[in-house]
Design a protein around this motif. Sequence first.
Motif, PDB file in Angstrom:
ATOM      1  N   ILE A  26      49.973 -61.726  77.443  1.00 24.08           N
ATOM      2  CA  ILE A  26      49.564 -63.068  77.832  1.00 24.08           C
ATOM      3  C   ILE A  26      50.239 -64.065  76.886  1.00 24.08           C
ATOM      4  N   SER A  27      50.738 -65.140  77.482  1.00 24.49           N
ATOM      5  CA  SER A  27      51.452 -66.142  76.702  1.00 24.49           C
ATOM      6  C   SER A  27      50.569 -66.669  75.566  1.00 24.49           C
ATOM      7  N   GLY A  28      51.134 -66.676  74.356  1.00 18.13           N
ATOM      8  CA  GLY A  28      50.397 -67.201  73.206  1.00 18.13           C
ATOM      9  C   GLY A  28      49.641 -66.148  72.427  1.00 18.13           C
ATOM     10  N   HIS A  29      49.519 -64.943  72.985  1.00 18.51           N
ATOM     11  CA  HIS A  29      48.820 -63.869  72.273  1.00 18.51           C
ATOM     12  C   HIS A  29      49.763 -63.245  71.246  1.00 18.51           C
ATOM     13  N   THR A  30      49.335 -63.279  69.992  1.00 10.89           N
ATOM     14  CA  THR A  30      50.195 -62.759  68.936  1.00 10.89           C
ATOM     15  C   THR A  30      49.938 -61.271  68.669  1.00 10.89           C
ATOM     16  N   ALA A  31      48.760 -60.796  69.025  1.00  9.51           N
ATOM     17  CA  ALA A  31      48.426 -59.388  68.790  1.00  9.51           C
ATOM     18  C   ALA A  31      48.678 -58.589  70.063  1.00  9.51           C
ATOM     19  N   LEU A  32      49.280 -57.416  69.904  1.00 12.96           N
ATOM     20  CA  LEU A  32      49.577 -56.550  71.046  1.00 12.96           C
ATOM     21  C   LEU A  32      49.279 -55.108  70.657  1.00 12.96           C
ATOM     22  N   TYR A  33      48.649 -54.383  71.570  1.00  8.61           N
ATOM     23  CA  TYR A  33      48.213 -53.012  71.301  1.00  8.61           C
ATOM     24  C   TYR A  33      48.730 -52.081  72.390  1.00  8.61           C
ATOM     25  N   TRP A  34      49.084 -50.877  71.990  1.00  6.12           N
ATOM     26  CA  TRP A  34      49.379 -49.809  72.943  1.00  6.12           C
ATOM     27  C   TRP A  34      48.322 -48.709  72.784  1.00  6.12           C
ATOM     28  N   TYR A  35      47.812 -48.268  73.933  1.00  5.21           N
ATOM     29  CA  TYR A  35      46.870 -47.154  73.973  1.00  5.21           C
ATOM     30  C   TYR A  35      47.366 -46.139  74.990  1.00  5.21           C
ATOM     31  N   ARG A  36      46.877 -44.924  74.857  1.00  2.00           N
ATOM     32  CA  ARG A  36      47.190 -43.866  75.808  1.00  2.00           C
ATOM     33  C   ARG A  36      45.880 -43.269  76.296  1.00  2.00           C
ATOM     34  N   GLN A  37      45.833 -42.982  77.574  1.00  2.00           N
ATOM     35  CA  GLN A  37      44.633 -42.367  78.153  1.00  2.00           C
ATOM     36  C   GLN A  37      45.041 -41.173  78.993  1.00  2.00           C
ATOM     37  N   SER A  38      44.715 -39.988  78.517  1.00  3.74           N
ATOM     38  CA  SER A  38      44.969 -38.779  79.285  1.00  3.74           C
ATOM     39  C   SER A  38      43.830 -38.587  80.272  1.00  3.74           C
ATOM     40  N   LEU A  39      44.073 -37.761  81.280  1.00  7.67           N
ATOM     41  CA  LEU A  39      43.127 -37.592  82.379  1.00  7.67           C
ATOM     42  C   LEU A  39      41.739 -37.242  81.851  1.00  7.67           C
ATOM     43  N   GLY A  40      40.751 -38.064  82.198  1.00 12.53           N
ATOM     44  CA  GLY A  40      39.373 -37.795  81.815  1.00 12.53           C
ATOM     45  C   GLY A  40      39.050 -38.037  80.356  1.00 12.53           C
ATOM     46  N   GLN A  41      40.002 -38.616  79.635  1.00 12.80           N
ATOM     47  CA  GLN A  41      39.787 -38.845  78.202  1.00 12.80           C
ATOM     48  C   GLN A  41      39.599 -40.328  77.894  1.00 12.80           C
ATOM     49  N   GLY A  42      39.177 -40.609  76.656  1.00 13.84           N
ATOM     50  CA  GLY A  42      39.040 -41.984  76.214  1.00 13.84           C
ATOM     51  C   GLY A  42      40.378 -42.591  75.860  1.00 13.84           C
ATOM     52  N   LEU A  43      40.353 -43.810  75.369  1.00 12.48           N
ATOM     53  CA  LEU A  43      41.580 -44.502  74.996  1.00 12.48           C
ATOM     54  C   LEU A  43      41.990 -44.116  73.587  1.00 12.48           C
ATOM     55  N   GLU A  44      43.219 -43.646  73.479  1.00 10.85           N
ATOM     56  CA  GLU A  44      43.760 -43.205  72.193  1.00 10.85           C
ATOM     57  C   GLU A  44      44.701 -44.282  71.664  1.00 10.85           C
ATOM     58  N   PHE A  45      44.389 -44.826  70.484  1.00 12.79           N
ATOM     59  CA  PHE A  45      45.212 -45.872  69.894  1.00 12.79           C
ATOM     60  C   PHE A  45      46.580 -45.325  69.509  1.00 12.79           C
ATOM     61  N   LEU A  46      47.622 -46.088  69.832  1.00 11.52           N
ATOM     62  CA  LEU A  46      48.980 -45.698  69.463  1.00 11.52           C
ATOM     63  C   LEU A  46      49.541 -46.598  68.366  1.00 11.52           C
ATOM     64  N   ILE A  47      49.612 -47.914  68.660  1.00 10.92           N
ATOM     65  CA  ILE A  47      50.258 -48.832  67.715  1.00 10.92           C
ATOM     66  C   ILE A  47      49.771 -50.241  67.978  1.00 10.92           C
ATOM     67  N   TYR A  48      49.799 -51.051  66.917  1.00 13.49           N
ATOM     68  CA  TYR A  48      49.375 -52.440  67.012  1.00 13.49           C
ATOM     69  C   TYR A  48      50.456 -53.334  66.420  1.00 13.49           C
ATOM     70  N   PHE A  49      50.750 -54.431  67.103  1.00 12.13           N
ATOM     71  CA  PHE A  49      51.695 -55.432  66.622  1.00 12.13           C
ATOM     72  C   PHE A  49      50.967 -56.731  66.330  1.00 12.13           C
ATOM     73  N   GLN A  50      51.367 -57.366  65.240  1.00  9.31           N
ATOM     74  CA  GLN A  50      50.986 -58.746  64.975  1.00  9.31           C
ATOM     75  C   GLN A  50      52.310 -59.502  64.882  1.00  9.31           C
ATOM     76  N   GLY A  51      52.572 -60.345  65.871  1.00  2.00           N
ATOM     77  CA  GLY A  51      53.914 -60.902  65.973  1.00  2.00           C
ATOM     78  C   GLY A  51      54.888 -59.778  66.260  1.00  2.00           C
ATOM     79  N   ASN A  52      55.991 -59.748  65.537  1.00  2.00           N
ATOM     80  CA  ASN A  52      56.989 -58.707  65.744  1.00  2.00           C
ATOM     81  C   ASN A  52      56.809 -57.505  64.822  1.00  2.00           C
ATOM     82  N   SER A  53      55.861 -57.593  63.906  1.00  2.00           N
ATOM     83  CA  SER A  53      55.706 -56.488  62.963  1.00  2.00           C
ATOM     84  C   SER A  53      54.557 -55.597  63.389  1.00  2.00           C
ATOM     85  N   ALA A  54      54.653 -54.338  62.990  1.00  2.00           N
ATOM     86  CA  ALA A  54      53.657 -53.336  63.371  1.00  2.00           C
ATOM     87  C   ALA A  54      52.936 -52.838  62.122  1.00  2.00           C
TER      88      ALA A  54
END
Lengths: 114, 113
Positions: A26-54
């Motif tokens: 979304i325009s203006g959002h500085t934080a970005l997150y990636w998650y993975r969800q395998s079949l029947g499982q919860g959300l598994e955190f992968l990586i978080y960005f604040q601006g361009n840095s992780a």
Amino acid sequence: GAGVSQSPSNKVTEKGKDVELRCDPISGHTALYWYRQSLGQGLEFLIYFQGNSAPDKSGLPSDRFSAERTGGSVSTLTIQRTQQEDSAVYLCASSFGQLNTEAFFGQGTRLTVV
Amino acid sequence: EDKVVQSPLSLVVHEGDTVTLNCSYEVTNFRSLLWYKQEKKAPTFLFMLTSSGIEKKSGRLSSILDKKELFSILNITATQTGDSAVYLCAVRGSGGSNYKLTFGKGTLLTVNP
């Protein structure tokens, strides 16, 4: 944009190939997150960005996984030499950078490795 | 490490019933707790709670947080078949990773006609 946009919606790839998944926050959002969800499982955190840095890459499951973000906007998650266990829905979310703000998810990319 | 436990894991009710979903957590320097509804792929944001004892309400859904006992509940009254979904609880702390959302495994709610 109006919401978080992810592409492609679905991706079928052969084992051993590389894939790139895209997230447009979304325009203006500085934080970005990636998650993975395998079949029947919860959300598994992968990586978080604040601006361009992780500041937190702790969830990336192996060195085959990498992500980058450019211009404080679009992010790409790359999986090299895909394996069948990589099959999952990959979800991206974004929020304003402050701690007490809502995070909104995209529709996800369903990755199937055959 | 931050931890979120949701209960029950699954629940089957009839239309019109009232349900209560539970979320307990352990987090370093709690900042907020968020509830999401997931029907297909994308979790849809429902509520964000930061303070104890203040109920958030949206239509038939409501939620409250107890920071002393480290839990939250999500209530759905007069359930409808369209409420069938996985309900996810997530917490955000200000420990090692200030912004990371840690999710529970979710509660699968099935509302039968």
